[in-house]
Write an enzyme that holds these catalytic residues in place. Structure first.
Site, short mmCIF file in Angstrom:
data_model
loop_
_atom_site.label_atom_id
_atom_site.label_comp_id
_atom_site.label_asym_id
_atom_site.label_seq_id
_atom_site.Cartn_x
_atom_site.Cartn_y
_atom_site.Cartn_z
N ASP A 75 0.82 -1.20 0.00
CA ASP A 75 0.00 0.00 0.00
C ASP A 75 0.86 1.26 0.00
O ASP A 75 0.49 2.28 -0.57
CB ASP A 75 -0.92 0.00 1.21
CG ASP A 75 -2.03 -1.03 1.09
OD1 ASP A 75 -2.11 -1.69 0.03
OD2 ASP A 75 -2.81 -1.19 2.04
N GLY A 76 2.03 1.20 0.65
CA GLY A 76 2.91 2.35 0.68
C GLY A 76 3.37 2.78 -0.69
O GLY A 76 3.58 3.97 -0.95
N ASN A 148 -4.90 8.14 2.31
CA ASN A 148 -5.26 7.38 3.51
C ASN A 148 -5.64 8.26 4.68
O ASN A 148 -6.77 8.23 5.15
CB ASN A 148 -4.11 6.46 3.93
CG ASN A 148 -4.27 5.05 3.43
OD1 ASN A 148 -5.18 4.75 2.67
ND2 ASN A 148 -3.39 4.17 3.85
N ASP A 178 -1.96 10.38 22.51
CA ASP A 178 -0.69 10.33 21.78
C ASP A 178 -0.82 10.97 20.41
O ASP A 178 0.18 11.26 19.75
CB ASP A 178 -0.22 8.89 21.62
CG ASP A 178 0.34 8.30 22.91
OD1 ASP A 178 0.40 9.04 23.92
OD2 ASP A 178 0.71 7.12 22.91
N THR A 189 -9.03 1.42 6.67
CA THR A 189 -8.48 0.08 6.91
C THR A 189 -6.99 0.15 7.25
O THR A 189 -6.32 -0.89 7.28
CB THR A 189 -8.67 -0.82 5.67
OG1 THR A 189 -8.11 -0.16 4.52
CG2 THR A 189 -10.14 -1.09 5.42
N GLY A 190 -6.47 1.34 7.50
CA GLY A 190 -5.06 1.51 7.82
C GLY A 190 -4.83 1.80 9.29
O GLY A 190 -5.29 1.08 10.18
N TYR A 191 -4.13 2.90 9.56
CA TYR A 191 -3.77 3.28 10.93
C TYR A 191 -5.01 3.44 11.80
O TYR A 191 -5.05 3.03 12.96
CB TYR A 191 -2.97 4.58 10.86
CG TYR A 191 -2.28 5.00 12.13
CD1 TYR A 191 -2.15 4.16 13.23
CD2 TYR A 191 -1.73 6.29 12.24
CE1 TYR A 191 -1.50 4.55 14.38
CE2 TYR A 191 -1.08 6.70 13.39
CZ TYR A 191 -0.97 5.84 14.46
OH TYR A 191 -0.33 6.24 15.60
N SER A 192 -6.06 4.03 11.25
CA SER A 192 -7.29 4.23 12.00
C SER A 192 -7.86 2.91 12.51
O SER A 192 -8.30 2.80 13.66
CB SER A 192 -8.32 4.96 11.14
OG SER A 192 -9.56 5.08 11.81
N SER A 194 -6.29 0.16 13.19
CA SER A 194 -5.45 -0.40 14.26
C SER A 194 -5.66 0.32 15.58
O SER A 194 -5.31 -0.20 16.64
CB SER A 194 -3.97 -0.34 13.86
OG SER A 194 -3.49 1.00 13.87
#
Length: 293
Positions: A75-76, A148, A178, A189-192, A194
């Site tokens: 994805d990156g 993203n 944080d 479906t990425g950082y959010s 998790s």
């Protein structure tokens, strides 16, 4: 048909798969251009049946006519590719040479099939919205957009930060955390995800605001319309904080005034006819599989 092959890392164990891609492209009579730095990496490792052109970046989209960008990696790689594609509208097909890959959903074993489907026109194009960062100080040059997510994060192991958040000028909440994430449906479906955020289907017309390790246990992710403008004031014990757009980052201070809105242009992703978003969800998240046996 003319395509750009884009990547920036070449691993030895991926060489057979990349060779299969170029062989399939040549067999279908597709003209190929390769991102310059990547072409330098593969010159002694890939055998080209026909000469390939060199792609130098964003400016080439204004000078040449390309039909597709094929992004090789995870994805990156797609997130990096959009900084070149920008408003050109050229669709991106992601081939997954990495691990999870929600955007780069075509697995290595399907490379030849994917090229054949592309050549036969058996695909659709999904329009994916981006977000845009506005700031009172220069940030991210001329790539102030993200497919993203946008984040504000504390640096290193410093204490948590305070993020005052507003929607269309009205006060929403103060997050002691944080950090905070504003994700598009694509980025949900990425950082959010998790950090406990919801999965949002593409083209839902939303942003999701997800706190990172919040000190307020009653705070939950919030889904809002992507017509909204979300603004922030940041403070904390440290002098500097991190601000990110996808995988790119810059250092900010409490003097920065930041706002996020929907970007003026979208990105097009290629979706093969035999594999859609729900197939990706089931495969990547192991939905519908009974793991009790």
């Amino acid at each position: 048909m003319r395509v750009v092959v884009y990547a920036y890392v070449l691993k030895d164990h991926d060489v057979p798969h990349i060779q299969r891609l170029f062989d399939a492209l040549h067999e279908e009579g597709i003209s190929v251009y390769v991102y310059g730095p990547y072409l330098d990496l593969m010159r002694d490792k890939i055998k080209f049946q026909k000469p390939v052109g060199e792609f130098d970046g964003y400016i080439d989209f204004t000078l040449k006519k390309f039909d597709f960008v094929i992004a090789l990696g995870g994805d990156g790689t797609i997130l990096s590719a959009i900084t070149h594609v920008r408003e050109s509208g050229v669709p991106i097909l992601g081939i997954n040479l990495g691990r999870l890959g929600f955007l780069a959903s075509i697995e290595k074993k399907r490379i030849r099939d994917a090229v054949q489907l592309l050549a036969k026109g058996r695909y659709s194009v999904e329009e994916r919205g981006l977000l845009y960062l506005e700031s009172n100080m220069p940030l991210f040059g001329d790539t102030r957009f993200a497919l993203n997510d946008f984040t504000i994060l504390k640096r290193d192991t410093s204490s948590m930060i305070t993020i005052h958040t507003y929607i269309n000028g009205s006060y929403l909440n103060t997050y002691w955390a944080d950090g905070i994430i504003v994700a598009t449906p694509t980025g949900s479906t990425g950082y959010s995800l998790s950090c406990g955020g919801p999965i949002i289907f593409p083209n839902s017309g939303n942003f999701v605001i997800t706190p990172v390790a919040t000190h307020n246990l009653n705070v939950r992710p919030v889904v809002i319309s992507d017509d909204s403008i979300i603004s922030f004031d940041v403070e904390g014990r440290a002098e500097n904080f991190l601000c990110t757009l996808d995988s790119r980052f810059e250092t900010i201070t409490s003097a920065h005034q930041l706002a996020v809105r929907k970007n003026d242009f979208s990105i097009n992703l290629v979706q093969l006819h035999d594999y859609g978003f729900m197939d990706t969800m089931r495969d990547k998240l192991a939905w519908g599989q009974d793991s009790r046996n």
